[in-house]
Every structure is written in C-alpha cells, then in structure tokens.
Design an enzyme around this catalytic site. Structure first.
Site, PDB file in Angstrom:
ATOM      1  N   GLU A 301      10.562  -7.643  35.004  1.00  0.00           N
ATOM      2  CA  GLU A 301      11.183  -8.157  36.129  1.00  0.00           C
ATOM      3  C   GLU A 301      11.401 -10.088  36.276  1.00  0.00           C
ATOM      4  OE1 GLU A 301       7.050  -9.290  38.368  1.00  0.00           O
ATOM      5  OE2 GLU A 301       8.108  -7.028  39.204  1.00  0.00           O
ATOM      6  N   ILE A 326      14.936  -2.617  36.660  1.00  0.00           N
ATOM      7  CA  ILE A 326      14.273  -2.548  35.756  1.00  0.00           C
ATOM      8  C   ILE A 326      13.829  -0.822  35.674  1.00  0.00           C
ATOM      9  CG2 ILE A 326      11.570  -3.626  36.188  1.00  0.00           C
ATOM     10  CD1 ILE A 326      13.354  -5.694  36.965  1.00  0.00           C
ATOM     11  N   ALA A 350      21.348  -5.000  24.264  1.00  0.00           N
ATOM     12  CA  ALA A 350      20.928  -6.250  24.040  1.00  0.00           C
ATOM     13  C   ALA A 350      19.725  -5.656  23.811  1.00  0.00           C
ATOM     14  CB  ALA A 350      21.247  -7.321  24.247  1.00  0.00           C
ATOM     15  N   SER A 393      22.708  -5.551  16.219  1.00  0.00           N
ATOM     16  CA  SER A 393      22.230  -5.449  15.550  1.00  0.00           C
ATOM     17  C   SER A 393      21.763  -6.469  14.790  1.00  0.00           C
ATOM     18  CB  SER A 393      22.805  -4.467  14.253  1.00  0.00           C
ATOM     19  OG  SER A 393      21.787  -4.135  13.324  1.00  0.00           O
ATOM     20  N   LYS A 396      18.743  -8.146   9.346  1.00  0.00           N
ATOM     21  CA  LYS A 396      17.626  -7.625   8.909  1.00  0.00           C
ATOM     22  C   LYS A 396      17.789  -6.505   8.263  1.00  0.00           C
ATOM     23  CE  LYS A 396      14.843 -11.623  10.227  1.00  0.00           C
ATOM     24  NZ  LYS A 396      15.319 -12.233  10.673  1.00  0.00           N
ATOM     25  N   LYS A 408      16.733  -1.192  13.290  1.00  0.00           N
ATOM     26  CA  LYS A 408      17.481  -2.184  13.249  1.00  0.00           C
ATOM     27  C   LYS A 408      18.645  -1.002  12.288  1.00  0.00           C
ATOM     28  CE  LYS A 408      18.693  -4.469  16.465  1.00  0.00           C
ATOM     29  NZ  LYS A 408      18.496  -3.603  17.468  1.00  0.00           N
ATOM     30  N   SER A 437      16.520 -18.913  20.449  1.00  0.00           N
ATOM     31  CA  SER A 437      16.164 -18.275  21.443  1.00  0.00           C
ATOM     32  C   SER A 437      14.957 -17.806  20.773  1.00  0.00           C
ATOM     33  CB  SER A 437      16.954 -16.706  20.673  1.00  0.00           C
ATOM     34  OG  SER A 437      16.513 -16.595  19.261  1.00  0.00           O
ATOM     35  N   THR A 458       6.994 -20.558   5.875  1.00  0.00           N
ATOM     36  CA  THR A 458       6.723 -19.936   5.299  1.00  0.00           C
ATOM     37  C   THR A 458       6.540 -20.203   3.688  1.00  0.00           C
ATOM     38  OG1 THR A 458       8.649 -18.295   5.447  1.00  0.00           O
ATOM     39  CG2 THR A 458       6.954 -17.857   6.850  1.00  0.00           C
ATOM     40  N   GLU A 528       8.772  -9.758   5.094  1.00  0.00           N
ATOM     41  CA  GLU A 528       9.482 -10.890   4.846  1.00  0.00           C
ATOM     42  C   GLU A 528      10.714 -11.123   3.793  1.00  0.00           C
ATOM     43  OE1 GLU A 528       8.768 -14.506   8.502  1.00  0.00           O
ATOM     44  OE2 GLU A 528       7.874 -14.879   6.022  1.00  0.00           O
TER      45      GLU A 528
END
Length: 599
Positions: A301, A326, A350, A393, A396, A408, A437, A458, A528
């Site tokens: 919300e 919502i 999205a 999408s 990945k 996905k 993002s 990483t 990953e």
C-alpha cells in the site's frame, strides 16, 4: 548610446576632413550636408537593425556584421545625397569616414562588453577548471564562467582531440592537448575540476573520457544534454556530476510516439506491480500519452500510495483518472474482479519476485508469485477481453540456473500458451539488470561507500547487461505497440559490463579512490552465473523489428508439465520444487518456425 553614436558620427566625418585637407577649415556646406545626412541615416539604420536593443555584454560576430551594415548603408546614403546636392561624391572622405566610423562604433561596443562582461575580474580563490571540448558548448561554458564572478570555477585550459584547435587560445584560454593527455595536463596545471562540455557525446565516447578523468584527483562533471540546451530549459553552466547511467556504453531506445499513442491514448491501462521500480516508471511514461484511466495495482500500500500522489501532482491538470487497487496476484478471484470492473485495454504485468538469492531459499514463493500470479493475471485479462497483455521478463530466464530465472522462463511459457488460446495479444519483454532499481547493485555500492567500504563484488569476472529504469520502461511500452501475439521481445543491451568496473566507477564518482574504499570479493551466490544471456543461440532472430529491439523464435510450451507442477507443488519440499522448476525451464525445444513481426 544614441548620444554617443551622434558624437562618433560627427567626429568621424569632420576628423576625416581634417586628415585629408590638413586644414582646420573643415566646416563647409558640402561637409555640413554630408554630416547631417550621415547622422540621420546612421540612426535610421541603427533603429532598423535594432542596434540599441542589443545586450552588448553578450555580443559576437553577428553583432559586428550588423554594425558593418548600418555604417556602410549610412555612408552609401551620404554618397547619394552628395551626388544629388553637390553633383559630386567625395570618395576619399567617405572611405576614411567609414573606417573611423567602424573603429569608434565597434570599439565603443567592445569596451562596453569588457566593462559589463567582467573579464578583468580577479581569479581569487576560484577552482582551476579543465574544460573537455573546445567547441561551441565549451566556448559558451568558458565565457559564462569567466563573466560570472559568483561561480567558484575558473577555466584554466581546454582539452580537444581536434588537432586544428590544439595550441590555440580561445577567450584567452589555451587548448593544450587531447583526451589521452587529461591526466598529465590535470597534474601539470593543478586542475581542481574537470567539466565535460560535449553535449552530443555518445555513451562510449563519454565512457572513454571519464576513464581518463578518473585517473586524476579532480572532480568530474558534465554539461546538460543537447536537447535541454536547445530548448533553453537548462543553461550550459548548470552542469551535473557524471552518473553511472551515463557510462552504459550504448544509446537509449527512442519511442515510436505515433504507434504508442494509437494503443494507449484515451484507453484504459492497468499496471501490476505499479509501486515497483519498473512498474512505477511505466506509469510515469504511460501518463505522458494521456490514457483515459490508469489503474495502479500492487500488493504494497505504501508504494502504491507514493506513485499515486506523484502522478496526481504531475498530471492532476489532465483528464486522466487514476485508480488504485491493492491486490495479490495469487488471488485469482480478486484479479478477475479488478479486470472485469475496469475492463482495461492494455495490461502491463510488472509484478514479480526478482531477488535471486532470496528466491533460492524460498522457491515456493517464487513459483506462486511469478508463475501462478502471472497465470491468474493472464486468465483474468483474457476473460475480460483485454487487447494487449505485456509481461516483463528477464535475461535470467535464458538457460536459467536460479529459481527466479526458472520461474520467469515458465511464466513466458504461460504467456505464449495463453496467446494461443485467447484473442488477447500476449507478449513478453526480456531485458537485463536495471540500474537504480530496488535491490540493484548501485544503491548497495553507494551505501557501502558511505560507510567507508569496502564495496562487495561476488566475483572479479562477473559481467551483466545493464539498462536504466526509463529505458526498460520504454521497451515495455514499445513492445505493446509492436505486439502481434506470442512474441518475446529482447532489447539490444550492447556490451556487457564487468561488475568490478561498475564498482570502481561508482567509487570514483563518489569522490574516492578505489584504494581508499577497497573492493572485497565474496564469491558467487547460489543460483548466480558469471554472465547472462538475452537469448539462446538457437532462439535468436537477427532481424530487428524496431531499432535495437529483437524478437525470439517460437519454442515448444510444456504446459502439461506446468499444470502438473501447479497440482503437485504444495506437496513438494523446496529441493524437489527447485529441481522440477529448473528441469522444466531448461527443457525447451525451439521450433523451426519464425515469428514474423512487422513494425
């Protein structure tokens, strides 16, 4: 100015008479007639060319040409009157008068410019600045910095790769080398600031220049974009810090405004995940096209409230109706109720779980949200006769090694399956990592730098494709305009970026050296990969359907297996579910048939 010019005109003609006759008897009837004519004609042409409405502190070659015209036409007028009245033209007198007239009129304006322009102001404690680019923008910037005593920057030198400009002075500032010598010049001339003054610079060129600037201790900034300067919204001196987005190495995708307007303007549009990074930007971009109604659907919300308030503030003066819902994607009945209540023409899907390590630990939640949620939204859209459904999408989803990527990929299968059953056009849009993002590496790097480091990466060889939030949103919107049904659209992401290089750039942009902050390698996390792919080799269709947008080939959809997992997943443990999802997502057989899309 009028009084001064009057004195100049009379001085010019009488002094010319004195020079030519070597006598103090310069007041004769022809000279008086000529002087009156010259005076009146000078003021006539001065008013005609608006010489008295010029801001002479900003004068340039254009103003000099206008002065030349006014003075020359005044002399011509005097010559005509001489021929009519005294039946003779005093050519030598008028020629000398023209030269003195030009000298005094031009000189008076130059003195005024110097006086008002402030070129004689002392440097004081201003920071020595190196301007990269000795073109029109760089010259304009240098002039503003020289004449503005309020700025703390003092232009000390230009850098330009044009060898014809090197070793010249512009506004008294030397052009002393090319981009490759920035580091050396900054050290020799004790440069405190570097300003990149090439508004038409491509991303790759900017990256090259910034790499050289980063070798110095000087702060690097950049002037605004060319379109902002052209429209007058921003001054050339309103430069900003270089952002990571500036260094992606490729140019952004431009929208086909006409095609988008055709399917969005005055239509009802629904965005799931409207409070997220991509969803909220899609809402901002869509609002520019003035839909009839925009439904902001999300589970959180606070984020939905924030984007609603922002859009109402920006577009409250328009006729757009903003509606908030919502809702949870996993609630099929609620999704159907929302779709049938508003009857949207276009749906942008999205909403998704996207954090790779978290989804590795919670595969059932990734499946419920990314697969079941997508299926619920797609079925509701089909039953509500939505015209176009665009799902977001990720790269990945190609050869997935993570639960997030697998879900996905399966969601893409769901979309392509629904397209074969429904009159709704279902498409997916696939792109790489989004800078800025929530959950992306840039905010994490900045927080780590604020704490003094180190920045965590990483693996030193880890590479990723990157794009900005506005670019990702534009791609989603453009895909809806290109949609024929069943496609997977892919953006040309340019060259992949090493995460280590990205971390180093963020450190330098924050005003530190890599040695001061440090980079710590933590090891690859579960799920990953060292590198991502946008399409499998056998999926790629080399033809672009829109500049920098490709489309994948159609592949077999194992929907029966998806239904089996839906029926059985509640009884599986996490390890079993993870194996089933990855097996299904990677067991894709590409069909030989191409999907044909004409833009």
């Amino acid at each position: 100015m009028i009084l001064m010019d009057s004195v100049i005109v009379l001085t010019a003609i009488f002094f010319s008479r004195f020079l030519l006759s070597a006598s103090f008897q310069v007041v004769t009837v022809p000279i008086v007639i000529s002087s009156i004519t010259l005076l009146l004609s000078h003021h006539f042409f001065s008013f005609y060319y608006k010489l008295y409405k010029k801001a002479w502190e900003y004068a340039s070659v254009g103003e000099l040409l206008i002065i030349s015209k006014a003075v020359s036409f005044s002399i011509v007028a005097a010559a005509i009157i001489q021929q009519i009245v005294v039946l003779d033209v005093y050519f030598r007198l008028l020629a000398v008068t023209w030269m003195i007239h030009m000298l005094l009129i031009g000189g008076s304006r130059l003195c005024w410019r110097i006086f008002r322009g402030g070129y004689n102001k002392s440097a004081g404690q201003r920071k020595r600045t190196l301007i990269v680019g000795a073109g029109s923008a760089g010259t304009m910037l240098a002039r503003q910095l020289l004449t503005n005593s309020d700025t703390e920057l003092l232009p000390a030198a230009f850098i330009d790769d044009d060898v014809n400009k090197q070793n010249l002075d512009i506004l008294g500032i030397p052009v002393i080398g090319g981009v490759a010598s920035i580091s050396k010049i900054a050290d020799e001339h004790k440069i405190d600031n570097i300003v990149i003054a090439i508004p038409s610079l491509s991303k790759k060129q900017l990256n090259t220049i910034f790499t050289e600037c980063a070798k110095t201790k000087a702060k690097t900034q950049i002037i605004p974009m060319l379109e902002d300067l052209a429209t007058g919204r921003i001054s050339v001196s309103q430069f900003r810090d270089v952002q990571v987005e500036d260094l992606l190495g490729r140019e952004p995708v431009e929208l086909d405004i006409e095609s988008i307007s055709g399917y969005v303007t005055k239509k009802v549009v629904l965005v799931t995940g409207a409070g997220g990074s991509i969803g909220s930007e899609v809402c901002r971009q869509i609002s520019r096209f003035l839909p009839e109604k925009l439904i902001l659907l999300g589970h959180g919300e606070n984020s939905i409230y924030s984007i609603e308030m922002e859009l109402r503030e920006l577009y409250g003066h328009t006729n757009i109706e903003f509606v908030t819902e919502i809702a949870d994607l996993q609630d099929a009945n609620k999704m159907l109720a929302v779709m049938q209540a508003h009857r949207p023409h276009v749906v942008y899907h999205a909403a998704a779980h996207k954090h790779v390590p978290l989804m590795e630990r919670n595969p059932e939640e990734a499946f419920k949200n990314n697969v079941l949620g997508t299926l619920n939204a797609a079925k509701a859209a089909s039953m509500s006769r939505v015209e176009t459904f665009v799902m977001i999408s990720t790269d990945k989803a190609v050869n997935p090694t993570s639960v997030m990527g697998a879900t996905k990929r399966i969601a893409e299968m769901v979309i392509q399956h629904m397209d074969r059953l429904s009159n709704t056009k279902f498409v997916a849009v696939r792109f790489g990592n989004v800078l800025g993002s929530r959950g992306s590496v840039i905010p994490l790097f900045k927080k780590q730098i604020e704490k003094g480091g180190p920045v965590t990466v990483t693996h030193p060889d880890m590479v990723r494709y990157f794009m900005t939030i506005p670019e990702a949103s534009r791609l989603v919107i453009q895909a809806g305009a290109l949609a024929k049904g069943g496609e997977i659209f892919v953006l040309d992401m340019g060259d992949p970026v090493k995460i280590t290089d990205l971390a180093q750039n963020v450190i330098r942009m924050s005003g530190y050296t890599v040695e001061e902050i440090g980079i710590h390698y933590t090891g690859i996390r579960p799920g990953e990969k060292l590198f991502e792919e946008m399409l499998k080799d056998n999926e790629m269709d080399e033809q672009q359907v829109y500049p920098k947008i490709y489309i994948g080939k159609s592949f077999e959809v194992y929907y029966d297996e998806i239904e089996e997992i839906i029926a059985e997943f509640s009884g599986m443990n996490k390890a079993e579910l993870r194996v089933r999802l990855l097996d299904l997502a990677n067991n894709v057989v590409v069909l030989p048939k191409f999907v044909s899309v004409t833009g």
